[in-house]
Design a protein around this motif. Structure first.
Motif, PDB file in Angstrom:
ATOM      1  N   ALA A 111       2.373   3.631  -8.830  1.00 49.70           N
ATOM      2  CA  ALA A 111       1.163   3.390  -8.034  1.00 49.70           C
ATOM      3  C   ALA A 111       0.833   4.625  -7.193  1.00 49.70           C
ATOM      4  O   ALA A 111      -0.334   5.020  -7.091  1.00 49.70           O
ATOM      5  CB  ALA A 111       1.375   2.176  -7.128  1.00 49.70           C
TER       6      ALA A 111
ATOM      7  N   GLU B 155      -6.064   9.813  -8.795  1.00 51.56           N
ATOM      8  CA  GLU B 155      -7.452   9.362  -8.621  1.00 51.56           C
ATOM      9  C   GLU B 155      -8.128   9.998  -7.408  1.00 51.56           C
ATOM     10  O   GLU B 155      -9.299  10.354  -7.462  1.00 51.56           O
ATOM     11  CB  GLU B 155      -7.486   7.831  -8.432  1.00 51.56           C
ATOM     12  CG  GLU B 155      -7.142   7.048  -9.676  1.00 51.56           C
ATOM     13  CD  GLU B 155      -7.022   5.549  -9.412  1.00 51.56           C
ATOM     14  OE1 GLU B 155      -6.764   4.821 -10.381  1.00 51.56           O
ATOM     15  OE2 GLU B 155      -7.162   5.098  -8.258  1.00 51.56           O
ATOM     16  N   GLU B 156      -7.398  10.100  -6.311  1.00 52.96           N
ATOM     17  CA  GLU B 156      -8.023  10.568  -5.054  1.00 52.96           C
ATOM     18  C   GLU B 156      -8.051  12.075  -4.925  1.00 52.96           C
ATOM     19  O   GLU B 156      -8.961  12.630  -4.321  1.00 52.96           O
ATOM     20  CB  GLU B 156      -7.268  10.007  -3.844  1.00 52.96           C
ATOM     21  CG  GLU B 156      -7.448   8.518  -3.672  1.00 52.96           C
ATOM     22  CD  GLU B 156      -6.815   7.989  -2.388  1.00 52.96           C
ATOM     23  OE1 GLU B 156      -6.431   8.804  -1.518  1.00 52.96           O
ATOM     24  OE2 GLU B 156      -6.701   6.770  -2.274  1.00 52.96           O
TER      25      GLU B 156
ATOM     26  N   GLY C  44      -3.520   7.533  -0.473  1.00 55.19           N
ATOM     27  CA  GLY C  44      -2.799   6.462  -1.159  1.00 55.19           C
ATOM     28  C   GLY C  44      -3.692   5.267  -1.354  1.00 55.19           C
ATOM     29  O   GLY C  44      -4.913   5.382  -1.301  1.00 55.19           O
ATOM     30  N   GLY C  45      -3.076   4.130  -1.569  1.00 51.06           N
ATOM     31  CA  GLY C  45      -3.847   2.899  -1.773  1.00 51.06           C
ATOM     32  C   GLY C  45      -2.969   1.807  -2.342  1.00 51.06           C
ATOM     33  O   GLY C  45      -1.748   1.959  -2.449  1.00 51.06           O
ATOM     34  N   LYS C  46      -3.633   0.713  -2.702  1.00 47.43           N
ATOM     35  CA  LYS C  46      -2.935  -0.509  -3.110  1.00 47.43           C
ATOM     36  C   LYS C  46      -2.175  -0.362  -4.431  1.00 47.43           C
ATOM     37  O   LYS C  46      -2.695   0.164  -5.400  1.00 47.43           O
ATOM     38  CB  LYS C  46      -3.936  -1.640  -3.332  1.00 47.43           C
ATOM     39  CG  LYS C  46      -4.641  -2.146  -2.122  1.00 47.43           C
ATOM     40  CD  LYS C  46      -5.427  -3.386  -2.533  1.00 47.43           C
ATOM     41  CE  LYS C  46      -6.760  -3.565  -1.891  1.00 47.43           C
ATOM     42  NZ  LYS C  46      -7.713  -2.560  -1.741  1.00 47.43           N
ATOM     43  N   ARG C  47      -0.981  -0.934  -4.444  1.00 47.19           N
ATOM     44  CA  ARG C  47      -0.225  -1.042  -5.700  1.00 47.19           C
ATOM     45  C   ARG C  47      -0.810  -2.195  -6.507  1.00 47.19           C
ATOM     46  O   ARG C  47      -1.078  -3.264  -5.965  1.00 47.19           O
ATOM     47  CB  ARG C  47       1.252  -1.306  -5.391  1.00 47.19           C
ATOM     48  CG  ARG C  47       2.129  -1.342  -6.620  1.00 47.19           C
ATOM     49  CD  ARG C  47       3.608  -1.431  -6.262  1.00 47.19           C
ATOM     50  NE  ARG C  47       3.948  -2.664  -5.568  1.00 47.19           N
ATOM     51  CZ  ARG C  47       4.213  -3.820  -6.176  1.00 47.19           C
ATOM     52  NH1 ARG C  47       4.201  -3.912  -7.484  1.00 47.19           N
ATOM     53  NH2 ARG C  47       4.491  -4.897  -5.462  1.00 47.19           N
ATOM     54  N   GLU C  48      -1.016  -1.964  -7.787  1.00 47.60           N
ATOM     55  CA  GLU C  48      -1.542  -3.010  -8.673  1.00 47.60           C
ATOM     56  C   GLU C  48      -0.383  -3.843  -9.212  1.00 47.60           C
ATOM     57  O   GLU C  48       0.743  -3.351  -9.324  1.00 47.60           O
ATOM     58  CB  GLU C  48      -2.270  -2.374  -9.879  1.00 47.60           C
ATOM     59  CG  GLU C  48      -3.377  -1.397  -9.533  1.00 47.60           C
ATOM     60  CD  GLU C  48      -4.607  -2.083  -8.964  1.00 47.60           C
ATOM     61  OE1 GLU C  48      -4.677  -3.327  -9.028  1.00 47.60           O
ATOM     62  OE2 GLU C  48      -5.471  -1.357  -8.434  1.00 47.60           O
TER      63      GLU C  48
ATOM     64  N   GLU D 119     -12.965  11.519  -4.214  1.00 52.38           N
ATOM     65  CA  GLU D 119     -13.686  10.291  -3.859  1.00 52.38           C
ATOM     66  C   GLU D 119     -14.630  10.522  -2.676  1.00 52.38           C
ATOM     67  O   GLU D 119     -14.949   9.595  -1.944  1.00 52.38           O
ATOM     68  CB  GLU D 119     -12.674   9.162  -3.606  1.00 52.38           C
ATOM     69  CG  GLU D 119     -11.918   8.833  -4.897  1.00 52.38           C
ATOM     70  CD  GLU D 119     -10.950   7.656  -4.796  1.00 52.38           C
ATOM     71  OE1 GLU D 119     -10.575   7.262  -3.676  1.00 52.38           O
ATOM     72  OE2 GLU D 119     -10.571   7.145  -5.865  1.00 52.38           O
TER      73      GLU D 119
ATOM     74  N   VAL E 132       0.847  -1.188   0.000  1.00 53.91           N
ATOM     75  CA  VAL E 132       0.000   0.000   0.000  1.00 53.91           C
ATOM     76  C   VAL E 132       0.883   1.239   0.000  1.00 53.91           C
ATOM     77  O   VAL E 132       1.792   1.368   0.826  1.00 53.91           O
ATOM     78  CB  VAL E 132      -0.936   0.004   1.244  1.00 53.91           C
ATOM     79  CG1 VAL E 132      -1.760   1.279   1.295  1.00 53.91           C
ATOM     80  CG2 VAL E 132      -1.848  -1.216   1.227  1.00 53.91           C
TER      81      VAL E 132
ATOM     82  N   ARG F 238      -0.618   7.257  -9.470  1.00 57.47           N
ATOM     83  CA  ARG F 238      -2.008   6.931  -9.869  1.00 57.47           C
ATOM     84  C   ARG F 238      -2.978   7.221  -8.722  1.00 57.47           C
ATOM     85  O   ARG F 238      -4.040   7.828  -8.926  1.00 57.47           O
ATOM     86  CB  ARG F 238      -2.090   5.458 -10.294  1.00 57.47           C
ATOM     87  CG  ARG F 238      -3.508   5.012 -10.665  1.00 57.47           C
ATOM     88  CD  ARG F 238      -3.586   3.538 -11.018  1.00 57.47           C
ATOM     89  NE  ARG F 238      -2.947   2.679 -10.040  1.00 57.47           N
ATOM     90  CZ  ARG F 238      -3.429   2.422  -8.811  1.00 57.47           C
ATOM     91  NH1 ARG F 238      -4.568   2.957  -8.425  1.00 57.47           N
ATOM     92  NH2 ARG F 238      -2.775   1.638  -7.972  1.00 57.47           N
ATOM     93  N   GLU F 239      -2.621   6.793  -7.518  1.00 53.13           N
ATOM     94  CA  GLU F 239      -3.522   7.008  -6.378  1.00 53.13           C
ATOM     95  C   GLU F 239      -3.733   8.506  -6.112  1.00 53.13           C
ATOM     96  O   GLU F 239      -4.852   8.929  -5.807  1.00 53.13           O
ATOM     97  CB  GLU F 239      -2.971   6.314  -5.129  1.00 53.13           C
ATOM     98  CG  GLU F 239      -3.066   4.792  -5.187  1.00 53.13           C
ATOM     99  CD  GLU F 239      -4.492   4.260  -5.001  1.00 53.13           C
ATOM    100  OE1 GLU F 239      -5.388   5.041  -4.647  1.00 53.13           O
ATOM    101  OE2 GLU F 239      -4.697   3.053  -5.229  1.00 53.13           O
TER     102      GLU F 239
END
Ligand code: C5P
Length: 130
Positions: A46, A53-54, A34-38, A95, A3, A49-50
């Motif tokens: 990652a 997006e957020e 933040g958040g999960k790495r794909e 979000e 994460v 991207r987070e």
């Protein structure tokens, strides 16, 4: 799970916190965005991207701060925190999450998701050493 967490600071040295939305794990608690790495993504990609997006911001420069393991009772994660030194755009809550800027030393640890508490402590120590 890996994460990513981004530590954005404003000109006054305040750090950006986001509140986890209703319905999610640890809803209502505050965390570093933040958040999960794909799969297949680099950590930096990652994180970028987070943050896009957020918060709607474009990451320009980040430096690793610390990565610490955490176990939420069977749900293990590596929380990989980066100091976000430069970005483009004003962070916006895309979000539905609340946002706040707060001086690291004034953040009440009790409002943070448990995995983020040692990250904040590391940031405070890094700031006082600087
Ligand atoms: O946001 P998301 O639900 O994808 O996050 C995945 C996991 O990482 C959740 O368990 C969340 O609580 C945790 N997390 C965290 N601190 C962050 C971001 C996510 O503990 N700054």
């Amino acid at each position: 799970m890996h994460v990513m967490a981004g530590l954005l600071r404003d000109a006054d040295g305040r750090v950006l916190l986001a509140q986890r939305p209703p319905g999610k794990h640890l809803a209502g608690m505050w965390e570093f965005p933040g958040g999960k790495r794909e799969p297949g993504e680099t950590p930096l990609a990652a994180l970028a991207r987070e943050l896009r997006e957020e918060l709607g911001v474009t990451l320009q420069h980040a430096e690793p701060l610390v990565a610490l393991p955490w176990n939420y009772g069977g749900h293990e994660l590596l929380l990989d925190a980066w100091r976000v030194e430069a970005w483009i755009g004003e962070p916006r809550p895309l979000e539905g999450q609340a946002l706040q800027w707060q001086l690291p030393a004034l953040v009440d640890m009790a409002i943070l998701t448990p995995a983020d508490r040692p990250i904040l402590q590391t940031l405070i120590e890094a700031c006082s050493a600087a």
